[in-house]
Scaffold this active site. Structure first.
Site, short mmCIF file in Angstrom:
data_model
loop_
_atom_site.label_atom_id
_atom_site.label_comp_id
_atom_site.label_asym_id
_atom_site.label_seq_id
_atom_site.Cartn_x
_atom_site.Cartn_y
_atom_site.Cartn_z
N ILE A 1 0.74 -1.25 -0.03
CA ILE A 1 0.02 0.09 -0.04
C ILE A 1 0.80 1.34 0.10
O ILE A 1 0.05 2.30 -0.24
CB ILE A 1 -0.87 -0.07 1.42
CG1 ILE A 1 -0.12 -0.15 2.56
CG2 ILE A 1 -1.96 -1.34 0.95
CD1 ILE A 1 -1.00 0.08 3.65
N GLY A 2 2.20 1.24 -0.09
CA GLY A 2 2.84 2.31 0.00
C GLY A 2 4.57 1.96 0.26
O GLY A 2 4.83 0.74 0.32
N GLY B 1 8.38 4.03 0.97
CA GLY B 1 9.17 5.29 1.35
C GLY B 1 10.49 5.19 1.38
O GLY B 1 11.07 4.04 0.71
N PHE C 1 12.78 4.47 3.40
CA PHE C 1 13.21 3.56 4.36
C PHE C 1 12.77 1.93 4.34
O PHE C 1 13.05 1.22 5.24
CB PHE C 1 13.52 3.85 5.85
CG PHE C 1 14.62 4.81 5.98
CD1 PHE C 1 16.00 4.83 5.31
CD2 PHE C 1 14.28 6.41 6.32
CE1 PHE C 1 16.91 5.81 5.64
CE2 PHE C 1 15.24 7.23 6.70
CZ PHE C 1 16.38 7.01 6.13
N GLY C 2 11.64 1.91 3.52
CA GLY C 2 10.94 0.70 3.59
C GLY C 2 9.69 0.60 2.73
O GLY C 2 9.20 1.78 2.30
N VAL D 1 5.47 -0.52 2.79
CA VAL D 1 4.34 -0.68 3.85
C VAL D 1 3.27 -1.58 3.06
O VAL D 1 2.83 -1.51 1.86
CB VAL D 1 3.76 0.72 4.08
CG1 VAL D 1 2.59 0.63 5.16
CG2 VAL D 1 4.55 1.79 4.73
N ASP E 1 10.06 15.57 9.22
CA ASP E 1 9.74 15.44 8.02
C ASP E 1 8.27 15.38 7.66
O ASP E 1 7.40 14.59 7.11
CB ASP E 1 10.19 13.81 7.53
CG ASP E 1 10.38 13.65 6.14
OD1 ASP E 1 10.31 14.55 5.36
OD2 ASP E 1 10.31 12.63 5.65
#
Length: 697
Positions: free
Chosen positions: A390-391, A393, A395-396, A398, A516
């Site tokens: 679902i996403g 970013g 650093f990883g 999701v 952020d």
């Protein structure tokens, strides 16, 4: 002009001890760069000889000017090597030697120029590998190495320059698999690797570069399909995958993007061409050279799809299901016997597991994180399948998962990419920040996992409460919702985020700086209540001064990060306020803070400040008026009054955003005053709107 002694006049400046800038660009000076340039005042910070007819080599004496911050040599006829002595310019911020005839290797010592933000070396004859040392230039925003003779693989170390916004490597002889570590470039807006010899699959990790506007990967040897993870590149405007060896279908999700140009020509793509979005614009889409494509709008003149082809997208899934059913039937007799034993064991274990998941899932975040195992997360996400992604970013990735099937406990699982620089630090920062804080407008962490996978590799993940309405960025920028956010909804979300920030800054035992804050980090629950998430860059106020000028990577996202962070200032509450101000402006205007219209000194703050005086209606998101004003019933007088009511409210919100994002940190609005101002704006809007609506009766 164009004579050999054109630059002889520079010698008369040797005795100017206070000389700081020498601008000689855009003339027709000829001759070579004189060696006595090295005798100029060491106070000089800018030398510009661009766009002339200068010939010869670059004199090493030029690099005696150790305080140079900008050196422009582009658009000349320079030859020879780039001297290794360039490493002496430790304060250099921008270097350009593009459009010359320079040869040889790019000096490895460029990596020592720690302040470098712009490096322009395109259209020369540089050869050899790209020095991996460039990755040490942590301030680097723009890197252009196009149109050279560079060869070999690209080192993953290059992407340690995590601030990179634009990267141009096109028209070289680079080869090998393109590094998956490209995902470390969280601020990347443009990537161009056209006309090289890259092979292997298109890296799905590119989906982490969610701010990409332009992705050019044509004329290489990429294979495999267009990654499904590209569905998260929702900002993309230009996508070129032409002249490769890609196979599979054209993903339908591309129809949802606001693409201005899509080129997938001359591959091995097959199946039906979508009929929505950009695929209805024949001037924006090129699909030539894919012999197995069919369908699409009539204007692209492809053959009609057969019934089997039209149903291919669904039939593949049904085919896999059919195979699964066949296998299940084949082993049914064995399963029956095993299931009886398993059921008894399951019933014995479920009581203990139920208590652990229902009572122990509110994590006391201390090592070791043993509340859930790798195997449990593997099952919860169907082996981390793309269907549950679902996403993505910095650093990883999701995933949506069901952690407790019996109680349908739906969660969001952030799997940390430990191979990325700073990922472990981000994991620990998020754990530390979230373990003792509770607020209705902060994303709730359920538990964490610090374990190993089945190969013995370290595995870390954070498990959050699932937010069914996605993030704010999707709602204000992506045309996927049937009804856009209303002005009242945006106001409420703005207040929610401000309350979360107020809690972090003023109500925690030790104030927390988020570092952020941006739309993609604002999550929305089923009631559209906003929750601030992603504390991977957060720091405690007492630790802020430990982040010195070498810690650029922890200071946020370009366009939202406070300007003082780029000058080496420590992170601060005022830095969060700057990000929040930009967020407010973006919510009301839907203009990206990294929009290409912002060049030079212009940014979203200055653009909004200027609009407040005389052209506010040009900056307001027109969707705010579509359903609430224009289509409303009533007399023209009522409609104008309603419109005026909306404009006044938006003006007030943008004004607060501008006051929060002024350049000077000490002059920025405090969060307490911001909340008060937004609530007053909300109350006045509702009051005036009720008066206007009463005019109907």
């Amino acid at each position: 002009m164009g004579e050999p002694d054109d630059l002889s006049f520079v010698q008369t400046l040797v005795n100017c001890s206070q000389l700081s800038v020498l601008e000689c660009g855009s003339n027709r000076f000829g001759g070579s760069l004189p060696r006595f340039l090295g005798n100029l005042s060491t106070e000089i910070t800018v030398i510009d000889f661009q766009q002339n007819k200068i010939t010869g080599t670059i004199p090493t004496e030029l690099f005696n000017l150790i305080n140079l911050q900008r050196l422009g040599l582009l658009d000349n006829e320079l030859t020879g090597h780039l001297p290794l002595e360039i490493e002496n310019l430790s304060k250099l911020e921008v270097f350009s030697c593009s459009n010359n005839h320079l040869i040889g290797d790019i000096p490895y010592s460029l990596g020592n120029l720690s302040r470098l933000s712009g490096l322009y070396m395109h259209n020369n004859s540089f050869e050899g590998a790209i020095p991996s040392s460039i990755g040490e230039c942590t301030y680097l925003l723009y890197l252009s190495l196009s149109e050279n003779n560079l060869s070999g693989p690209v080192s993953s170390h290059l992407f340690h320059a995590s601030m990179l916004s634009e990267l141009y490597l096109d028209q070289n002889h680079l080869q090998g698999v393109f590094p998956v570590e490209i995902c470390q470039l969280r601020n990347l807006v443009v990537l161009d690797i056209t006309r090289n010899a890259f092979s292997g699959k298109v890296p799905s990790s590119l989906a982490s570069c969610i701010d990409l506007l332009e992705l050019q990967m044509g004329e290489n040897f990429f294979t495999g399909s267009i990654p499904q993870s590209f569905q998260y590149l929702t900002s993309i405007q230009h996508l070129n995958l032409s002249h490769n060896r890609l196979s599979g279908q054209i993903p339908d999700f591309l129809s949802n993007f606001s693409l201005l140009g899509l080129d997938v020509s001359f591959n091995n793509l097959e199946g039906e061409v979508p009929r929505r979005g950009v695929f209805t614009n024949i001037s924006a889409v090129t699909t030539l050279g894919n012999k197995k494509l069919c369908g699409g709008i009539p204007e692209i003149h492809l053959p009609k799809c057969s019934t089997n082809t039209t149903l291919a997208r669904g039939s593949k899934r049904r085919g896999r299901l059919s195979v699964a059913v066949t296998l299940i039937i084949a082993v049914a007799s064995l399963v029956v016997g095993v299931s009886i034993i398993s059921a008894i064991y399951f019933l014995m274990c479920i009581r203990n597991k139920k208590n652990k998941l229902s009572q122990g899932s509110l994590l006391n975040l201390k090592e070791p994180f043993s509340k859930v195992s790798y195997n449990m997360l593997l099952k919860a996400t169907d082996r981390f399948s793309e269907a549950n992604l679902i996403g993505a970013g910095g650093f990883g990735s999701v995933y949506k998962g069901v952690l407790d099937p019996e109680n349908s406990m739906v969660v969001a699982i952030k799997v940390i990419s430990l191979e990325q620089k700073g990922a472990r630090k981000s994991f620990m920062a998020e754990c530390e920040a979230l373990k003792n804080i509770r607020h209705r407008n902060l994303l709730k962490i359920v538990t964490a996992c610090s374990s190993t996978d089945f190969q013995g590799n370290d595995f870390k993940a954070l498990i959050y409460e699932f937010m069914p309405n996605g993030n704010l960025r999707q709602w204000i920028h992506i045309e996927q919702h049937t009804k856009p956010l209303s002005l009242l909804q945006r106001l409420k979300i703005a207040i929610d985020v401000a309350c979360a920030l107020d809690y972090l800054h003023n109500s925690c035992d030790v104030p927390i700086i988020h570092c952020d804050l941006k739309p993609s980090n604002i999550l929305l629950d089923s009631d559209m209540v906003a929750h601030v998430g992603d504390f991977g860059l957060a720091t405690f106020h007492s630790d802020a001064r430990t982040y010195n000028s070498n810690s650029v990577a922890v200071k946020g996202t370009i366009g939202y990060a406070a300007p003082e962070y780029g000058l080496g200032s420590v992170v601060s509450k005022e830095g969060d306020m700057y990000s929040y101000g930009i967020l407010l402006i973006e919510m009301m205007s839907t203009i990206y803070s990294t929009n290409r219209m912002f060049e030079g000194d212009l940014d979203l703050h200055k653009y909004a400040k200027s609009a407040l005086s005389d052209q506010l209606t040009e900056i307001i998101d027109p969707k705010l008026f579509d359903d609430n004003v224009v289509a409303s019933s009533g007399s023209q007088y009522v409609a104008l009054a309603r419109y005026d009511c909306y404009v006044k409210c938006v003006w007030s919100v943008i004004d607060i955003g501008v006051k929060c994002s002024v350049e000077s940190p000490q002059d920025r609005m405090r969060i307490e005053d911001t909340i008060r101002g937004l609530k007053i704006t909300q109350e006045m809007f509702l009051k005036e709107l009720s008066v206007v609506e009463a005019m109907h009766f």
